[in-house]
Scaffold this active site. Structure first.
Site, PDB file in Angstrom:
ATOM      1  N   GLU A  40       1.020  -1.127  -0.088  1.00 57.48           N
ATOM      2  CA  GLU A  40       0.007   0.117  -0.169  1.00 57.48           C
ATOM      3  C   GLU A  40       0.913   1.330  -0.090  1.00 57.48           C
ATOM      4  O   GLU A  40       0.573   2.126  -0.827  1.00 57.48           O
ATOM      5  CB  GLU A  40      -0.950  -0.158   1.303  1.00 57.48           C
ATOM      6  N   GLU A 125      19.935  11.066  29.691  1.00 61.02           N
ATOM      7  CA  GLU A 125      19.590  10.458  28.496  1.00 61.02           C
ATOM      8  C   GLU A 125      20.863   9.533  27.984  1.00 61.02           C
ATOM      9  O   GLU A 125      22.003   9.808  28.357  1.00 61.02           O
ATOM     10  CB  GLU A 125      19.091  11.251  27.411  1.00 61.02           C
ATOM     11  N   LYS A 127      23.966   8.329  25.744  1.00 65.86           N
ATOM     12  CA  LYS A 127      24.793   9.108  24.903  1.00 65.86           C
ATOM     13  C   LYS A 127      25.031   8.033  23.689  1.00 65.86           C
ATOM     14  O   LYS A 127      25.809   7.099  23.639  1.00 65.86           O
ATOM     15  CB  LYS A 127      26.203   9.394  25.532  1.00 65.86           C
ATOM     16  N   ASP A 129      26.286   6.471  20.383  1.00 64.78           N
ATOM     17  CA  ASP A 129      27.800   6.568  19.498  1.00 64.78           C
ATOM     18  C   ASP A 129      27.469   6.816  18.064  1.00 64.78           C
ATOM     19  O   ASP A 129      27.487   5.586  17.349  1.00 64.78           O
ATOM     20  CB  ASP A 129      28.460   5.360  19.890  1.00 64.78           C
ATOM     21  N   GLU A 185      21.931  12.836  16.813  1.00 67.59           N
ATOM     22  CA  GLU A 185      22.873  11.923  16.331  1.00 67.59           C
ATOM     23  C   GLU A 185      22.265  11.164  15.188  1.00 67.59           C
ATOM     24  O   GLU A 185      20.952  10.422  15.326  1.00 67.59           O
ATOM     25  CB  GLU A 185      22.977  11.005  17.510  1.00 67.59           C
ATOM     26  N   TYR A 237      18.212  15.274  20.249  1.00 69.90           N
ATOM     27  CA  TYR A 237      18.647  15.230  21.546  1.00 69.90           C
ATOM     28  C   TYR A 237      18.524  16.816  22.119  1.00 69.90           C
ATOM     29  O   TYR A 237      18.767  17.037  23.232  1.00 69.90           O
ATOM     30  CB  TYR A 237      19.587  14.618  21.923  1.00 69.90           C
ATOM     31  N   LYS A 326      30.795   8.644  30.996  1.00 66.11           N
ATOM     32  CA  LYS A 326      31.305   7.799  30.110  1.00 66.11           C
ATOM     33  C   LYS A 326      31.469   6.395  30.593  1.00 66.11           C
ATOM     34  O   LYS A 326      31.716   6.329  32.027  1.00 66.11           O
ATOM     35  CB  LYS A 326      32.642   8.135  29.402  1.00 66.11           C
ATOM     36  N   CYS A 420      70.191   7.950  19.616  1.00 68.60           N
ATOM     37  CA  CYS A 420      69.080   8.131  18.500  1.00 68.60           C
ATOM     38  C   CYS A 420      69.101   6.881  17.644  1.00 68.60           C
ATOM     39  O   CYS A 420      70.153   6.837  16.751  1.00 68.60           O
ATOM     40  CB  CYS A 420      69.015   9.565  17.853  1.00 68.60           C
ATOM     41  N   CYS A 423      69.744   8.500  14.000  1.00 68.15           N
ATOM     42  CA  CYS A 423      70.807   9.194  13.416  1.00 68.15           C
ATOM     43  C   CYS A 423      72.009   8.946  14.313  1.00 68.15           C
ATOM     44  O   CYS A 423      73.251   9.362  13.970  1.00 68.15           O
ATOM     45  CB  CYS A 423      70.581  10.688  13.470  1.00 68.15           C
ATOM     46  N   CYS A 438      66.609  13.414  21.099  1.00 65.57           N
ATOM     47  CA  CYS A 438      67.811  13.217  20.171  1.00 65.57           C
ATOM     48  C   CYS A 438      68.413  14.663  20.074  1.00 65.57           C
ATOM     49  O   CYS A 438      67.805  15.592  19.809  1.00 65.57           O
ATOM     50  CB  CYS A 438      67.115  12.683  18.678  1.00 65.57           C
ATOM     51  N   CYS A 444      69.481  14.537  12.091  1.00 65.50           N
ATOM     52  CA  CYS A 444      68.435  13.419  11.989  1.00 65.50           C
ATOM     53  C   CYS A 444      67.603  13.518  11.108  1.00 65.50           C
ATOM     54  O   CYS A 444      66.630  14.096  10.944  1.00 65.50           O
ATOM     55  CB  CYS A 444      67.900  13.492  13.638  1.00 65.50           C
TER      56      CYS A 444
END
Length: 689
Positions: A40, A125, A127, A129, A185, A237, A326, A420, A423, A438, A444
């Site tokens: 439909e 809320e 988060k 990704d 997002e 958001y 986090k 180093c 060099c 170095c 170098c």
DNA sequence: GGGCCTCGAGATCA
DNA sequence: CTCGAGGCCC
């Protein structure tokens, strides 16, 4: 050739079909509650398509037929957000959340907004990704959308966003402000990501590493018909410009408004009071993490009351009223195959662990920096060790710890080299310094390579085509012992190098020559003076106006530059008085590098450089000549006819066939206001000017 | 840092 | 076809 007359019933029918189709889209893609079967739906869709084919003038930008994608773009145009898209500060543990709540309470108390001891209301809320985008609605119609970019300027990806079924093309509420920015997002559900990858695999195409990258990749297609086939989802958001006109007094009510307007909103969004409830909400969302359809990497807390948000305001780039809590970074175990040391531009010696590739946090990690000697000692990482790795701040791979009981017998501690590796010069480390360096300077090869790359980089001298590979070869063959040598290169020298045909060689030589006249700030930055980054370089350029004046400055004078203290002043002074560096500068000036005194362009100076525009129709305030003059003064060109080379078509009233051609080519069509936006100037008052 | 897209051009093969 | 380079995202 005149357009066919549109019968009234056709336009009425088209409008009805659009409304119906979008209603079904909303039910299916946002509410997840289909109101009609596929056949439909297809029937309605096809009828609308046929009407629009028969009467092209019936097509409107909010027509769902646009969701199948538009002809490819040649590039994404910059988009200036009306309100900047800020980032969030992060909290990685409960102590940081506690500190956040305390700061908020202190400030709100001081402002008299809450009473002492009161708990603050927070909107909570998940988060998601994905990729942050900004959708712009004019009088309720979706007109443009862009990626976050640097927060101020992003990329216009309108055609791609239009293909996302959960992006309303027209808001369902008719009390929308004249202009509204909706932030949210762009996501791909885990399940759909797996399906997509299965299809990619079946088609012999490359697999995506994770849903976020798949979403990002899909949104960055120049051909929106490709995006249209990707299962993207949009979750709103927040609001930007126009938010005040919604007459909401809390964040939660803004979300409710957005939901009513037709957007998907995270169903786990709640409002809580005080720190304890924040952490409970966090735990609850964390416990649902695996069952959620989309990947999330934390929980966002926002002070719910908008007046309180305003009182708290912003600190640099992030709001004081919100924080992202986090989740702990995912960890994985793997083997240290080797420990290498890298030599940076300033000679800094950095130990890097080469790892048995391991999939962690959505990517394959095969190396991790060990930062410096102290860090390496503290963790005592040895070759052959089994280690725990994670992505710190979800970005940079990090070795968290060694699994000591799995250490191979007799594995010796790693010792930092005293010479180093590139060099052979002695490695030096001041008593107060964290990093060893170095001492070879431009002897170098590693330091020389990095110096040349920095010199040529986009934000410095911007020499296009001079990348890692070419620089490596130049250094290896002794063709460049300092930046000045770049300007002495010849066709004959480049000809022998790998992947360096005549065309490439010509291009890069032209780019090198063109870089002789860069703004002073770029040149100062390009020199690679210790402690002088882009911002300081700009400040120094502004204060002294010429390289001659700058190199004569003493420490006392230098310190009068904004943000320049004794340390930076000392570094700058040293650079200009050390024979090595000062000599390299002389050499650059001798080969004809002559930085211009003009301040570094912030990109706002000539916004239309290299752009081709076509004017069509009558603009409300500008005559054709005025518009042309404005465009040219901004560095752009105007041409008479529309082609694929055209960047923008500026349309006014009674536009003719050019507009039609532009639509067919999928060009960016703007009006007078849009032109002013491109010019970064305000429109003139209505009565001329 | 790692992944993604896009472009142009060099390398390769028919 | 592959590779280098550039650009953008988190």
């Amino acid at each position: 050739m005149s357009a066919p007359q549109i019968p009234d019933n056709a336009s009425v029918r088209a409008a009805a079909l659009r409304a119906a189709i979008e209603q079904h889209n909303h039910a299916y893609y946002v509410l997840d509650a289909p109101t009609i079967n596929d056949a439909e739906y297809d029937c309605l869709f096809r009828e609308l398509q046929e009407l629009e084919t028969q009467y092209p003038a019936l097509y409107t930008s909010d027509s769902p037929t646009g969701r199948v994608g538009a002809p490819p773009l040649s590039k994404f145009l910059p988009y200036t957000h009306r309100q900047p898209m800020r980032s969030l500060n992060n909290a990685f543990n409960t102590a940081e959340v506690h500190a956040f709540d305390e700061r908020v309470r202190d400030r709100l108390e001081a402002a008299g907004i809450i009473s002492s001891g009161a708990r603050v209301g927070y909107a909570v809320e998940p988060k998601f990704d994905g990729l942050a985008v900004n959708l712009c609605y004019e009088r309720g119609v979706f007109v443009a959308g862009a990626t976050r970019g640097d927060g101020t300027i992003g990329e216009t990806v309108t055609a791609n966003l239009r293909t996302i079924r959960s992006v309303p093309l027209r808001l369902l509420l008719n009390n929308a402000p004249a202009l509204l920015e909706v932030r949210g997002e762009v996501l791909m559900r885990k399940q759909e990501f797996l399906h997509l990858n299965a299809a990619q695999h079946a088609a012999g195409k490359k697999l995506f590493a994770n849903p976020r990258n798949a979403a990002a990749g899909s949104l960055r297609q120049l051909d929106s018909r490709v995006s249209a086939k990707r299962p993207l989802f949009f979750c709103a958001y927040g609001v930007g410009e126009g938010g005040n006109a919604l007459a909401c007094d809390t964040h939660a009510s803004q979300l409710a408004w957005l939901r009513q307007a037709g957007f998907a909103i995270a169903s786990q969004s709640t409002v809580v009071n005080g720190e304890v409830e924040l952490l409970e909400a966090y735990q609850k969302i964390a416990s649902m993490r695996d069952e959620l359809p989309c990947e999330i990497d934390g929980v966002v807390y926002k002070v719910n009351d908008l007046a309180a948000q305003r009182a708290l305001g912003y600190v640099s780039r992030a709001p004081r009223f919100a924080i992202a809590h986090k989740f702990p970074a995912e960890e994985a175990r793997t083997r240290v195959l080797d420990i290498e040391v890298q030599v940076g531009r300033t000679g800094a010696i950095t130990p890097v662990a080469r790892l048995q590739p391991v999939f962690v946090g959505g990517v394959t990690v095969s190396s991790a920096t060990l930062h410096n000697e102290g860090e390496l000692r503290r963790k005592d990482v040895r070759i052959g060790d089994k280690v725990r790795v994670r992505r710190a701040g979800d970005v940079i791979p990090e070795v968290c710890a060694v699994l000591l009981d799995e250490r191979p017998a007799g594995a010796p501690p790693f010792v930092m080299p005293v010479h180093c590796p590139e060099c052979g010069s002695p490695v030096e480390k001041g008593p107060e310094e964290a990093v060893a360096r170095c001492s070879g300077a431009m002897i170098c090869p590693a330091q020389l390579r990095e110096t040349l790359l920095h010199f040529a980089s986009r934000r410095a001298m911007d020499i296009e085509g001079l990348g890692e590979r070419l620089v490596g070869q130049l250094v290896e063959h002794g063709m460049a012992l300092s930046p000045a040598d770049l300007y002495r290169l010849h066709m004959s020298q480049l000809a022998g190098l790998e992947r360096m045909g005549e065309t490439s060689a010509k291009k890069v030589l032209t780019a090198i020559t063109a870089s002789k006249h860069r703004e002073l700030a770029r040149f100062v930055y390009a020199l690679g003076i210790r402690d002088v980054g882009e911002a300081t370089a700009r400040d120094l350029a502004r204060r002294y106006g010429s390289i001659e004046a700058l190199r004569l400055a003493d420490c006392e004078s230098l310190q009068k530059t904004p943000d320049v203290g004794p340390v930076v002043a000392q570094s700058v002074y040293r650079f200009f008085h050390e024979p090595h560096t000062s000599g390299a500068l002389d050499a650059l000036l001798a080969v004809g590098v002559s930085p211009t005194g003009a301040p570094a362009s912030d990109g706002a100076a000539l916004p239309l450089v290299g752009k081709q525009l076509v004017l069509t129709g009558t603009l409300p305030h500008l005559t054709r000549n005025d518009a042309k003059a404005l465009i040219e003064s901004a560095g752009g060109k105007t041409t008479g006819s529309v082609s694929t080379k055209t960047d923008y078509v500026v349309v006014g009233a009674d536009a003719g066939s050019k507009l039609e051609t532009a639509r067919q080519l999928g060009l960016t069509i703007i009006d007078e206001a849009g032109l002013y936006e491109l010019l970064h100037t305000d429109a003139p008052p209505a009565s001329g000017g």
